[in-house]
Design an enzyme around this catalytic site. Structure first.
Site, PDB file in Angstrom:
ATOM      1  N   SER A 135       0.820  -1.213   0.000  1.00 15.07           N
ATOM      2  CA  SER A 135       0.000   0.000   0.000  1.00 15.07           C
ATOM      3  C   SER A 135       0.854   1.264   0.000  1.00 15.07           C
ATOM      4  CB  SER A 135      -0.907   0.031   1.237  1.00 15.07           C
ATOM      5  OG  SER A 135      -1.722  -1.112   1.275  1.00 15.07           O
TER       6      SER A 135
HETATM    7  N1  SAH Z   1      -1.512  -4.071   3.463  1.00 21.38           N
HETATM    8  C1  SAH Z   1      -0.651  -4.600   2.423  1.00 21.38           C
HETATM    9  C2  SAH Z   1      -1.152  -4.355   1.028  1.00 21.38           C
HETATM   10  C3  SAH Z   1      -2.316  -5.165   0.719  1.00 21.38           C
HETATM   11  S1  SAH Z   1      -2.753  -5.267  -0.977  1.00 21.38           S
HETATM   12  C4  SAH Z   1       0.759  -4.074   2.556  1.00 21.38           C
HETATM   13  O1  SAH Z   1       0.997  -3.185   3.375  1.00 21.38           O
HETATM   14  O2  SAH Z   1       1.634  -4.570   1.838  1.00 21.38           O
HETATM   15  C5  SAH Z   1      -4.224  -6.200  -0.718  1.00 21.38           C
HETATM   16  C6  SAH Z   1      -3.995  -7.627  -0.314  1.00 21.38           C
HETATM   17  O3  SAH Z   1      -5.278  -8.193  -0.044  1.00 21.38           O
HETATM   18  C7  SAH Z   1      -3.358  -8.489  -1.397  1.00 21.38           C
HETATM   19  O4  SAH Z   1      -2.193  -9.083  -0.894  1.00 21.38           O
HETATM   20  C8  SAH Z   1      -4.439  -9.523  -1.699  1.00 21.38           C
HETATM   21  O5  SAH Z   1      -3.906 -10.801  -2.016  1.00 21.38           O
HETATM   22  C9  SAH Z   1      -5.214  -9.544  -0.402  1.00 21.38           C
HETATM   23  N2  SAH Z   1      -6.584 -10.057  -0.486  1.00 21.38           N
HETATM   24  C10 SAH Z   1      -7.507  -9.878  -1.457  1.00 21.38           C
HETATM   25  N3  SAH Z   1      -8.649 -10.514  -1.138  1.00 21.38           N
HETATM   26  C11 SAH Z   1      -8.443 -11.110   0.087  1.00 21.38           C
HETATM   27  C12 SAH Z   1      -9.250 -11.909   0.953  1.00 21.38           C
HETATM   28  N4  SAH Z   1     -10.512 -12.249   0.659  1.00 21.38           N
HETATM   29  N5  SAH Z   1      -8.699 -12.326   2.106  1.00 21.38           N
HETATM   30  C13 SAH Z   1      -7.442 -12.015   2.449  1.00 21.38           C
HETATM   31  N6  SAH Z   1      -6.626 -11.277   1.670  1.00 21.38           N
HETATM   32  C14 SAH Z   1      -7.123 -10.818   0.499  1.00 21.38           C
END
Ligand code: SAH
Length: 201
Positions: free
Chosen positions: A52
């Site tokens: 993010s």
């Molecule tokens: N907070 C993270 C960025 C997240 S990007 C950081 O600081 O790096 C969003 C993430 O949500 C991705 O890794 C994606 O795989 C995950 N994601 C998407 N749908 C999801 C679900 N249903 N359950 C858990 N993770 C999920």
């Protein structure tokens, strides 16, 4: 980065600014991208996902009004960067990631860096993590058309839930929901954001 992109864009909570300054973002991206780790943008972390944008991590953390003893659920661990920031503001962070490889890599990274109060699980975060509920705060790092029912159920009285709500591919509204003492929810829209989609298993 913190002075220019975080405080400079209106984040004023001193605890959030300290946490952002303390977490080494370059350790959450691959080495070839580390020179871009302190620009205020998302970066690829593999599997079509991104770490993010720092400003958005700070914005969500500030909106969640975290206290030192809080139990926090994060949905979408990704690189583990936001979980590391949250772990400096709260008591324990429980974070769920649907990509097994990302969950494993984040766990490894967080333990090498010594973030001992973060628990990582591979699974569908739209179902929450019922075992450790209720949570004082829930942060969802992926966008969906509405707040999943299970997440609302796992938020304790007085709890705050922050999630990008809206269409999958367009822009979404960062939304804050507060659970009142009597179980009612109050919703507030904080602004426009763009996140990857929340994908159920
Ligand atoms: N907070 C993270 C960025 C997240 S990007 C950081 O600081 O790096 C969003 C993430 O949500 C991705 O890794 C994606 O795989 C995950 N994601 C998407 N749908 C999801 C679900 N249903 N359950 C858990 N993770 C999920």
């Amino acid at each position: 980065m913190v002075r220019r992109h975080i405080a400079g864009r209106g984040i004023s909570d001193a605890r959030v600014l300290d946490a952002m300054a303390a977490v080494p973002r370059e350790r959450f991206v691959e080495r070839s991208l580390s020179h871009r780790a302190y620009a205020d943008g998302p970066l690829p972390i593999g599997h079509g996902q991104t770490i993010s944008q720092p400003y958005v991590v700070a914005w969500m953390a500030e909106a969640a009004e975290l206290g030192t003893g809080d139990r926090v659920l994060e949905v979408g661990t990704g690189s583990g960067y936001a979980a590391a920031v949250l772990s400096r503001l709260a008591g324990t962070v429980y974070t769920v990631e649907r990509h097994r490889m990302l969950a494993e890599e984040a766990l490894q990274r967080l333990s090498v860096l010594g973030y001992g109060n973060v628990r990582v699980r591979h699974g569908d975060g739209s179902l929450g993590w019922g075992r450790h509920a209720p949570y004082d705060a829930i942060l969802v790092a992926a966008a969906g058309p509405r707040v999943p029912r299970a997440l609302r159920d796992q938020l304790g009285p007085g709890g705050r839930l922050v999630m990008p709500v809206g269409s999958h591919c367009g822009r979404q509204r960062l939304t804050l929901e507060r659970r009142g003492r009597s179980g009612n929810f109050k919703r507030e829209e904080l602004g426009a954001v763009r996140f990857v989609p929340l994908i159920p298993h």
